[in-house]
Design a protein around this motif. Structure first.
Motif, PDB file in Angstrom:
ATOM      1  N   ASP A 163       0.868  -1.179   0.000  1.00  0.00           N
ATOM      2  CA  ASP A 163       0.000   0.000   0.000  1.00  0.00           C
ATOM      3  C   ASP A 163       0.904   1.228   0.000  1.00  0.00           C
ATOM      4  O   ASP A 163       1.289   1.735   1.046  1.00  0.00           O
ATOM      5  N   TRP A 164       1.250   1.694  -1.194  1.00  0.00           N
ATOM      6  CA  TRP A 164       2.229   2.770  -1.299  1.00  0.00           C
ATOM      7  C   TRP A 164       1.726   4.091  -0.730  1.00  0.00           C
ATOM      8  O   TRP A 164       2.519   4.908  -0.262  1.00  0.00           O
ATOM      9  N   ALA A 165       0.438   4.309  -0.724  1.00  0.00           N
ATOM     10  CA  ALA A 165      -0.097   5.533  -0.129  1.00  0.00           C
ATOM     11  C   ALA A 165       0.218   5.569   1.371  1.00  0.00           C
ATOM     12  O   ALA A 165       0.637   6.595   1.913  1.00  0.00           O
ATOM     13  N   SER A 166       0.050   4.422   2.032  1.00  0.00           N
ATOM     14  CA  SER A 166       0.359   4.336   3.462  1.00  0.00           C
ATOM     15  C   SER A 166       1.859   4.450   3.708  1.00  0.00           C
ATOM     16  O   SER A 166       2.295   5.086   4.675  1.00  0.00           O
ATOM     17  N   VAL A 167       2.631   3.835   2.814  1.00  0.00           N
ATOM     18  CA  VAL A 167       4.088   3.897   2.950  1.00  0.00           C
ATOM     19  C   VAL A 167       4.571   5.340   2.847  1.00  0.00           C
ATOM     20  O   VAL A 167       5.402   5.799   3.649  1.00  0.00           O
ATOM     21  N   GLU A 168       4.060   6.080   1.883  1.00  0.00           N
ATOM     22  CA  GLU A 168       4.482   7.472   1.687  1.00  0.00           C
ATOM     23  C   GLU A 168       4.074   8.361   2.863  1.00  0.00           C
ATOM     24  O   GLU A 168       4.775   9.317   3.198  1.00  0.00           O
ATOM     25  N   ARG A 169       2.941   8.037   3.494  1.00  0.00           N
ATOM     26  CA  ARG A 169       2.465   8.853   4.626  1.00  0.00           C
ATOM     27  C   ARG A 169       3.232   8.581   5.916  1.00  0.00           C
ATOM     28  O   ARG A 169       3.257   9.428   6.808  1.00  0.00           O
ATOM     29  N   ALA A 170       3.825   7.411   6.022  1.00  0.00           N
ATOM     30  CA  ALA A 170       4.488   7.019   7.262  1.00  0.00           C
ATOM     31  C   ALA A 170       5.697   7.908   7.545  1.00  0.00           C
ATOM     32  O   ALA A 170       6.426   8.307   6.628  1.00  0.00           O
ATOM     33  N   THR A 174       8.852   5.475  11.647  1.00  0.00           N
ATOM     34  CA  THR A 174       7.905   4.373  11.529  1.00  0.00           C
ATOM     35  C   THR A 174       8.258   3.467  10.360  1.00  0.00           C
ATOM     36  O   THR A 174       8.201   2.236  10.455  1.00  0.00           O
ATOM     37  N   LEU A 175       8.669   4.074   9.262  1.00  0.00           N
ATOM     38  CA  LEU A 175       9.013   3.310   8.066  1.00  0.00           C
ATOM     39  C   LEU A 175      10.208   2.401   8.326  1.00  0.00           C
ATOM     40  O   LEU A 175      10.168   1.196   8.026  1.00  0.00           O
ATOM     41  N   SER A 178       9.203  -0.304  11.022  1.00  0.00           N
ATOM     42  CA  SER A 178       8.203  -1.255  10.526  1.00  0.00           C
ATOM     43  C   SER A 178       8.810  -2.202   9.504  1.00  0.00           C
ATOM     44  O   SER A 178       8.579  -3.418   9.550  1.00  0.00           O
TER      45      SER A 178
END
Length: 226
Positions: A163-170, A174-175, A178
């Motif tokens: 889910d790249w949208a979630s990855v970019e927001r992290a 966190t990134l 995680s």
């Protein structure tokens, strides 16, 4: 460090002796969460005791060197683990506990205490107090793009999606944490990620491990990864 309903800021907030849960290949990092499915009687007892006291247990790997335990039936432990607070807990009805541990700080084992006194293992520890200061390392020095490129290359090589949208927001912290915890690497690699001095070093370690894995896979498949 705020974990659940409890703040951990100084040495006095951390118990000197903690029950430990040896888990090969498991990684808990400060500020991150690790789900656990508990069913062995000794660890059910450990959870009962932790819930009735400070809710803290230590997650640590068995010693990486198989020869370290010698003739003892009980495996030695790695020298460094991570403390976690039980922040979520439920009973399944079939004798299991499902819990979520929230990472507090890493610790170094000073000595193992009272073997045989409890059904589980207890260690005297020295906490990494620097992990409790959340105002410092926010990942500003991490090469985020290099980390994302490495992650993307791994996904593509293994026909996986994210889910790249979630990855970019992290956040970068966190990134890094995680991806380190979710990574499918072995105990030695997980221990290296745990023992990294800071977030930048952890990110660089994860990138290096991923590049090695990709190169190995490309060699085994008979082609060179571009």
């Amino acid at each position: 460090m705020q974990v659940g309903n409890k703040s951990y800021r100084t040495q006095s907030d951390i118990p000197a002796d903690v029950p430990v849960f040896p888990l090969s290949g498991a990684l808990l990092l400060p500020g991150a969460q690790l789900p656990l499915n508990i069913f062995e009687p000794r660890y059910l007892a450990m959870l009962d005791d932790a819930l009735s006291s400070n809710r803290i247990i230590g997650v640590i790997q068995p010693a990486l060197d198989e020869k370290a335990s010698g003739q003892s039936p009980v495996a030695d432990l790695c020298s460094i683990g991570c403390l976690g607070r039980i922040t979520s807990f439920s009973e399944t009805g079939d004798g299991r506990y499902v819990v979520s541990l929230s990472g507090i700080c890493r610790f170094r084992v000073i000595e193992e205490l009272g073997k045989g006194r409890k059904p589980y293992r207890v260690c005297r520890i020295s906490p990494f107090l620097g992990d409790l200061d959340t105002s410092g390392d926010n990942g500003a020095e991490v090469d985020r793009q290099a980390l994302l490129d490495s992650f993307k290359a791994y996904l593509e090589a293994n026909n996986l999606e994210a889910d790249w949208a979630s990855v970019e927001r992290a956040s970068t912290e966190t990134l890094v944490n995680s991806l380190s915890m979710m990574s499918p690497y072995g105990p030695a690699e997980k221990q290296a990620l745990l023992e990294a001095d800071d977030l930048k070093t952890r990110a660089e370690t994860l990138i290096a491990i991923t590049e090695i894995a990709l190169a190995r896979d490309s060699d085994e498949n008979g082609h060179v990864l571009q």
